[in-house]
Scaffold this motif. Structure first.
Motif, PDB file in Angstrom:
ATOM      1  N   ALA A  59       6.706  16.899  14.596  1.00 38.02           N
ATOM      2  CA  ALA A  59       7.949  16.450  13.959  1.00 38.02           C
ATOM      3  C   ALA A  59       8.330  15.083  14.515  1.00 38.02           C
ATOM      4  CB  ALA A  59       9.063  17.457  14.234  1.00 38.02           C
ATOM      5  N   TYR A  60       8.797  14.194  13.641  1.00 35.75           N
ATOM      6  CA  TYR A  60       9.412  12.937  14.100  1.00 35.75           C
ATOM      7  C   TYR A  60      10.869  13.267  14.378  1.00 35.75           C
ATOM      8  CZ  TYR A  60       5.444  10.128  12.467  1.00 35.75           C
ATOM      9  OH  TYR A  60       4.217   9.571  12.288  1.00 35.75           O
ATOM     10  N   GLY A  61      11.195  13.486  15.618  1.00 33.27           N
ATOM     11  CA  GLY A  61      12.567  13.901  15.953  1.00 33.27           C
ATOM     12  C   GLY A  61      12.863  15.230  15.273  1.00 33.27           C
ATOM     13  N   GLU A  62      13.871  15.224  14.379  1.00 32.10           N
ATOM     14  CA  GLU A  62      14.274  16.447  13.690  1.00 32.10           C
ATOM     15  C   GLU A  62      13.354  16.743  12.517  1.00 32.10           C
ATOM     16  OE1 GLU A  62      17.803  18.206  14.418  1.00 32.10           O
ATOM     17  OE2 GLU A  62      16.540  17.547  16.100  1.00 32.10           O
ATOM     18  N   ARG A  63      12.734  15.639  11.993  1.00 36.83           N
ATOM     19  CA  ARG A  63      12.038  15.750  10.723  1.00 36.83           C
ATOM     20  C   ARG A  63      10.630  16.313  10.921  1.00 36.83           C
ATOM     21  NH1 ARG A  63      11.512  14.372   5.668  1.00 36.83           N
ATOM     22  NH2 ARG A  63       9.599  13.308   5.068  1.00 36.83           N
ATOM     23  N   SER A  64      10.482  17.571  10.563  1.00 33.14           N
ATOM     24  CA  SER A  64       9.195  18.229  10.753  1.00 33.14           C
ATOM     25  C   SER A  64       8.209  17.768   9.684  1.00 33.14           C
ATOM     26  CB  SER A  64       9.438  19.744  10.684  1.00 33.14           C
ATOM     27  OG  SER A  64       8.273  20.393  10.283  1.00 33.14           O
ATOM     28  N   ASP A 118      -7.873   5.267   7.301  1.00 31.43           N
ATOM     29  CA  ASP A 118      -6.571   5.512   6.687  1.00 31.43           C
ATOM     30  C   ASP A 118      -6.511   4.806   5.342  1.00 31.43           C
ATOM     31  OD1 ASP A 118      -4.050   6.264   6.157  1.00 31.43           O
ATOM     32  OD2 ASP A 118      -3.129   5.349   7.911  1.00 31.43           O
ATOM     33  N   GLU A 119      -6.621   5.564   4.288  1.00 34.69           N
ATOM     34  CA  GLU A 119      -6.579   5.056   2.916  1.00 34.69           C
ATOM     35  C   GLU A 119      -7.480   3.844   2.709  1.00 34.69           C
ATOM     36  OE1 GLU A 119      -2.953   5.238   1.064  1.00 34.69           O
ATOM     37  OE2 GLU A 119      -2.261   6.909   2.274  1.00 34.69           O
ATOM     38  N   PRO A 120      -8.778   4.029   2.843  1.00 32.67           N
ATOM     39  CA  PRO A 120      -9.688   2.890   2.689  1.00 32.67           C
ATOM     40  C   PRO A 120      -9.726   2.351   1.263  1.00 32.67           C
ATOM     41  CG  PRO A 120     -10.920   4.941   2.851  1.00 32.67           C
ATOM     42  CD  PRO A 120      -9.496   5.274   3.144  1.00 32.67           C
ATOM     43  N   GLY A 171      -0.042  14.266  -1.147  1.00 29.92           N
ATOM     44  CA  GLY A 171       0.919  13.333  -1.722  1.00 29.92           C
ATOM     45  C   GLY A 171       1.348  12.296  -0.709  1.00 29.92           C
ATOM     46  N   SER A 172       1.932  11.224  -1.218  1.00 29.45           N
ATOM     47  CA  SER A 172       2.424  10.175  -0.337  1.00 29.45           C
ATOM     48  C   SER A 172       3.503  10.739   0.587  1.00 29.45           C
ATOM     49  CB  SER A 172       3.007   9.046  -1.201  1.00 29.45           C
ATOM     50  OG  SER A 172       2.735   7.833  -0.598  1.00 29.45           O
ATOM     51  N   GLY A 173       3.407  10.399   1.861  1.00 31.90           N
ATOM     52  CA  GLY A 173       4.439  10.847   2.802  1.00 31.90           C
ATOM     53  C   GLY A 173       4.278  12.276   3.262  1.00 31.90           C
ATOM     54  N   CYS A 174       3.126  12.910   2.972  1.00 32.91           N
ATOM     55  CA  CYS A 174       2.977  14.302   3.387  1.00 32.91           C
ATOM     56  C   CYS A 174       2.476  14.414   4.824  1.00 32.91           C
ATOM     57  CB  CYS A 174       2.027  15.044   2.441  1.00 32.91           C
ATOM     58  SG  CYS A 174       0.317  14.581   2.702  1.00 32.91           S
ATOM     59  N   GLY A 175       2.173  13.283   5.452  1.00 31.44           N
ATOM     60  CA  GLY A 175       1.815  13.341   6.869  1.00 31.44           C
ATOM     61  C   GLY A 175       0.349  13.091   7.152  1.00 31.44           C
ATOM     62  N   LYS A 176      -0.334  12.379   6.269  1.00 37.70           N
ATOM     63  CA  LYS A 176      -1.764  12.156   6.475  1.00 37.70           C
ATOM     64  C   LYS A 176      -2.013  11.145   7.599  1.00 37.70           C
ATOM     65  CE  LYS A 176      -2.355  10.795   2.253  1.00 37.70           C
ATOM     66  NZ  LYS A 176      -0.972  10.727   1.814  1.00 37.70           N
ATOM     67  N   THR A 177      -1.264  10.034   7.557  1.00 43.73           N
ATOM     68  CA  THR A 177      -1.406   9.048   8.624  1.00 43.73           C
ATOM     69  C   THR A 177      -1.050   9.675   9.968  1.00 43.73           C
ATOM     70  OG1 THR A 177      -0.918   7.246   7.104  1.00 43.73           O
ATOM     71  CG2 THR A 177      -0.620   6.798   9.436  1.00 43.73           C
ATOM     72  N   THR A 178      -0.005  10.492   9.937  1.00 42.98           N
ATOM     73  CA  THR A 178       0.411  11.187  11.154  1.00 42.98           C
ATOM     74  C   THR A 178      -0.739  12.027  11.713  1.00 42.98           C
ATOM     75  OG1 THR A 178       2.595  11.297  10.158  1.00 42.98           O
ATOM     76  CG2 THR A 178       2.214  12.660  12.099  1.00 42.98           C
ATOM     77  N   LEU A 179      -1.442  12.680  10.827  1.00 40.54           N
ATOM     78  CA  LEU A 179      -2.570  13.522  11.227  1.00 40.54           C
ATOM     79  C   LEU A 179      -3.653  12.682  11.921  1.00 40.54           C
ATOM     80  CD1 LEU A 179      -3.136  16.512  10.824  1.00 40.54           C
ATOM     81  CD2 LEU A 179      -4.358  15.962   8.739  1.00 40.54           C
TER      82      LEU A 179
HETATM   83  N1  ATP Z   1       7.680   6.505  13.004  1.00 41.11           N
HETATM   84  C1  ATP Z   1       8.262   7.418  12.208  1.00 41.11           C
HETATM   85  N2  ATP Z   1       9.487   7.884  12.496  1.00 41.11           N
HETATM   86  C2  ATP Z   1      10.076   8.812  11.710  1.00 41.11           C
HETATM   87  N3  ATP Z   1       9.529   9.314  10.609  1.00 41.11           N
HETATM   88  C3  ATP Z   1       8.301   8.888  10.264  1.00 41.11           C
HETATM   89  C4  ATP Z   1       7.613   7.907  11.046  1.00 41.11           C
HETATM   90  N4  ATP Z   1       6.418   7.653  10.461  1.00 41.11           N
HETATM   91  C5  ATP Z   1       6.379   8.452   9.367  1.00 41.11           C
HETATM   92  N5  ATP Z   1       7.496   9.190   9.253  1.00 41.11           N
HETATM   93  C6  ATP Z   1       7.787  10.178   8.220  1.00 41.11           C
HETATM   94  O1  ATP Z   1       6.802  11.151   8.306  1.00 41.11           O
HETATM   95  C7  ATP Z   1       6.327  11.484   7.010  1.00 41.11           C
HETATM   96  C8  ATP Z   1       4.809  11.377   6.981  1.00 41.11           C
HETATM   97  O2  ATP Z   1       4.450  10.032   7.188  1.00 41.11           O
HETATM   98  P1  ATP Z   1       2.943   9.526   7.072  1.00 41.11           P
HETATM   99  O3  ATP Z   1       2.929   8.068   7.356  1.00 41.11           O
HETATM  100  O4  ATP Z   1       2.094  10.398   7.906  1.00 41.11           O
HETATM  101  O5  ATP Z   1       2.666   9.799   5.525  1.00 41.11           O
HETATM  102  P2  ATP Z   1       1.325   9.553   4.702  1.00 41.11           P
HETATM  103  O6  ATP Z   1       0.876  10.865   4.239  1.00 41.11           O
HETATM  104  O7  ATP Z   1       0.379   8.723   5.469  1.00 41.11           O
HETATM  105  O8  ATP Z   1       1.892   8.730   3.476  1.00 41.11           O
HETATM  106  P3  ATP Z   1       1.157   7.577   2.633  1.00 41.11           P
HETATM  107  O9  ATP Z   1       0.131   8.266   1.819  1.00 41.11           O
HETATM  108  O10 ATP Z   1       2.236   7.006   1.791  1.00 41.11           O
HETATM  109  O11 ATP Z   1       0.590   6.618   3.620  1.00 41.11           O
HETATM  110  C9  ATP Z   1       7.003  10.559   6.027  1.00 41.11           C
HETATM  111  O12 ATP Z   1       7.920  11.332   5.283  1.00 41.11           O
HETATM  112  C10 ATP Z   1       7.727   9.551   6.838  1.00 41.11           C
HETATM  113  O13 ATP Z   1       9.033   9.392   6.328  1.00 41.11           O
END
Ligand code: ATP
Ligand code: MG
Lengths: 266, 156, 265
Positions: C12-17, C164-166, C37-45
């Motif tokens: 979770a980023y802070g509160e946002r899981s 990451d998204e090549p 989908g966009s923003g589902c957390g792939k980059t985070t992974l």
């Molecule tokens: N540094 C951060 N601080 C707080 N929230 C973040 C941070 N980085 C990403 N998020 C949130 O975490 C969620 C996942 O982000 P992430 O970048 O992993 O998405 P993604 O799947 O890579 O999206 P995209 O396909 O658009 O690149 C997003 O909803 C974003 O709002």
């Protein structure tokens, strides 16, 4: 009445938040400083990294420092002559020019110019690298960005500053000499002899150098910190640059007072 | 981006300029003088008190710059200050010329004033000026003045 | 034993899981795609695998080491055997293309300059940009920059490459080129690759295995053939690029009625 209280409370909360944020940032900056110092080994062992930064903060500041120093010296010479000749001591104008430059104007103005010329460039560069994920990419390549990017810029600034301040003072003395001796016609020998008699190396010159070293360290630290800490967006970088210039100016002037009061011989 | 060698060169120039500036400041710009260039001869003058006279102070006669103070030393035999004066070759002075230490303006710097005598013999290299007048020391002057004031009523 | 394995990873980023229990394996030699989908957390992974973020719970293991528990030196030792292609290339803008690719070699090896030169030109040749060696990153198109970044990511012959998204923002031709490059480099280096992407069709061509992420969990997985044949509504939506379905179009928000209602009240 209630509204007034609510407004007051909101104001106080705001002040409280600003204070806490400020303290938090200060703590973070201190930790950052230690991280930079710890990661400084490479700046020395791979000296070309630091030489490159010496070019950007030192060589590229040469012009502005030289020209500004000259003009400040010219003005000091004119004003000094105008004031001193009323007391029949126009010969002492060299003393006045040299002492004001060595003790105050050299280190302070050079540091202010340095903050806006080199400091802002350092912040912009690091901030941009952060914004475009270059720092993260470096970190992913197992290269510590603090050692590779931040520390050399810090040391480049620390090393350039005293040299730039000395150049500024020297140009100022030259400017003062130019206007009073060559243009106005103050006696050449008296100008230098009085100056030499009044300026003490281990007090005036050395204290000026110490000041410029302190300023160089503080400005460089602020510049690299603001860049490294900036919000990774275009506005974030521009705000960080502004903060570098403003914070540096405040720090230089405040520290100048503190240092002067320590060095002052009652 | 410039090449490594060009960069090194520029940084080298920068550091050299910076250190030159430091040396300039440290040496307080030693070698600027209107007299040093031309030929001069050296004479000495002993004073009881030279006040605040400094090396490189001007030597003037009738208000015109004719030389510079070259050195100042303390003579342990006579307990007087011996001042060496470099005087421009173009200016010849009689041997019985007198020297005094004067002040330009009220608070200005001190200089050596020469007053020509009447001797037919000229001053030569290494001569010593026999008649000298010391610097006026302000504290002494004030002390003298107060002493005189105090003594006045008693005299009446 | 898989090269990369994630077990019940939560973040979770802070509160946002963002991630709510991910299980995922990457075997040696495989190219694995992660879609969602966009923003589902792939980059985070990817950041979790690269050790830039630490999981709140669960285990992220790479080559037998638990990434979250490594010290800085060990983490760096591991990253030397990893390459990462950033979403926007992240080329060093103050260096030429050549120096960018040479960067990891110069930082981590003591090879003589001639050897470094040969290696760099070889990597650039592999991505078809040997002729661009002296250009600056500002002079490259997006697709070229991506290829240079790719050459840089594989400069040290890594065991694991993270992408990451090549494919983002590429024309169909460059897209195909990058896709083929990813596959070829992976096989030539004997490495494993993890690729985050939106591009289903290109991925189906080149990868060995696919994971679908939604709402912080793996919702579907399989080989390309299994995916093509899948009846899963989620997979179906993705493969056929339908606007709405299990993957919501909207970022979570209050129902719009409440907004409109609030104004009339
Ligand atoms: N540094 C951060 N601080 C707080 N929230 C973040 C941070 N980085 C990403 N998020 C949130 O975490 C969620 C996942 O982000 P992430 O970048 O992993 O998405 P993604 O799947 O890579 O999206 P995209 O396909 O658009 O690149 C997003 O909803 C974003 O709002
Ligand atoms: Mg992403």
């Amino acid at each position: 009445m209630n509204g007034l209280f609510a407004g007051l409370a909101a104001g106080l909360r705001h002040v409280g938040k600003l204070t806490i944020d400020g303290i938090w940032r200060l703590g973070f900056a201190t930790r950052f400083m230690f991280a930079v110092l710890l990661a400084s080994g490479q700046s020395l062992t791979r000296i070309h990294l630091t030489i490159r930064e010496l070019y950007f903060s030192g060589v590229l500041s040469l012009l502005i420092i030289t020209v500004s120093g000259l003009f400040v010296g010219l003005v000091l010479g004119l004003q000094g002559y105008d004031i001193l000749q009323r007391y029949g001591s126009a010969d002492a104008v060299g003393v006045m020019v040299a002492l004001s430059l060595l003790r105050e104007l050299g280190p302070v103005i050079a540091a202010l110019l340095f903050a806006s010329r080199a400091g802002s460039a350092i912040t912009a560069e690091i901030g941009l690298m952060k914004t475009t994920e270059q720092l993260k990419a470096m970190d992913m390549m197992a290269v510590n960005p603090i050692a590779r990017v931040v520390a050399p810029r810090f040391w480049g600034g620390v090393l350039s500053m005293p040299l730039l301040a000395a150049l500024f003072s020297a140009m100022g003395v030259f400017g003062g000499w130019l206007i009073t001796v060559v243009v106005i016609g103050v006696d050449d020998g008296a100008f230098w002899s009085q100056m030499q008699a009044a300026v003490e190396f281990d007090y005036d010159v050395l204290n000026g150098i110490i000041k410029s070293m302190v300023f160089g360290t503080v400005v460089s630290l602020i510049a690299v910190f603001e860049g490294y800490d900036c919000e990774p967006t275009a506005e974030g970088v521009s705000r960080a640059i502004t903060r570098t210039v403003v914070t540096s100016a405040l720090a230089i002037l405040a520290l100048d007072f503190v240092l002067t009061s320590f060095m002052f011989r009652g | 981006m410039m090449s490594r060698t060009a960069l090194d060169l520029w940084v080298g120039i920068f550091v050299a300029i910076g250190f030159a500036a430091l040396v300039f400041l440290a040496m307080k710009v030693g070698s600027f003088s209107g007299i040093n260039g031309s030929e001069s001869y050296r004479v000495e003058a002993a004073f009881d008190n030279i006040g605040g006279l400094k090396v490189r102070a001007p030597v003037k006669s009738a208000g015109v710059l004719i030389g510079r103070v070259q050195g100042i030393r303390f003579d342990t035999d006579s307990y007087r200050a011996v001042v060496q004066l470099d005087i421009d070759k173009r200016f010849e002075f009689p041997a019985d010329t007198s020297a005094s230490i004067l002040t330009s303006g009220l608070l200005g710097e001190q200089y050596v004033g020469l007053e020509a005598g009447a001797d037919v013999e000229p001053l030569k290299e290494g001569d010593r000026l026999m008649i000298t007048q010391s610097a006026v020391v302000l504290e002494k002057l004030i002390g003298q003045f107060l002493f005189d004031k105090a003594a006045e009523p008693a005299a009446q | 034993m898989p090269l990369v394995s994630l077990r019940d990873v939560r973040f979770a980023y802070g509160e946002r899981s963002v991630l709510r229990g991910i299980d995922l394996d990457v075997h040696r030699g495989q190219v694995v795609a992660i879609m969602g989908g966009s923003g589902c957390g792939k980059t985070t992974l990817l950041r979790l695998i690269g050790g830039q973020l630490k999981a709140n719970s669960g285990a992220v293991e790479v080559a037998g080491h638990e990434v979250g528990k490594l010290g800085r030196a060990e983490l760096y030792a591991m990253r030397r055997r990893m390459g990462m292609l950033f979403q926007f290339g992240a080329l060093f803008t103050d260096m030429s293309v050549f120096d960018n690719v040479a960067f990891p070699l110069r930082e981590h090896t003591d090879l003589p300059p001639t050897m470094i030169r040969d290696l760099v030109l070889m990597k650039l040749q592999a991505v078809g940009l040997r002729g661009a060696a002296s250009l600056r990153p500002g002079e490259l198109s997006g697709g070229m920059a991506r290829r240079v970044a790719l050459a840089r990511a594989v400069a040290l012959d890594p065991m694991l490459i993270l992408y990451d998204e090549p494919f983002a923002g590429l024309d169909p031709i460059s897209l195909g080129i990058i896709g083929q490059l990813i596959r070829r480099l992976n096989d030539a280096l004997g490495a494993s690759s993890v690729m985050v992407t939106h591009d289903v069709h290109e991925s189906l061509e080149i990868v060995d295995y696919i994971y679908f992420v939604s709402d912080g969990r793996i919702v579907a997985q399989g080989t390309p053939d299994e995916i093509r044949a899948s009846a899963d509504p989620f997979v179906h939506q993705f493969v056929n690029a339908e606007a709405d379905g299990p993957v919501p179009f909207h970022y979570p928000a209050q129902p719009i009625d409440s907004l409109l209602g609030g104004r009339s009240a």
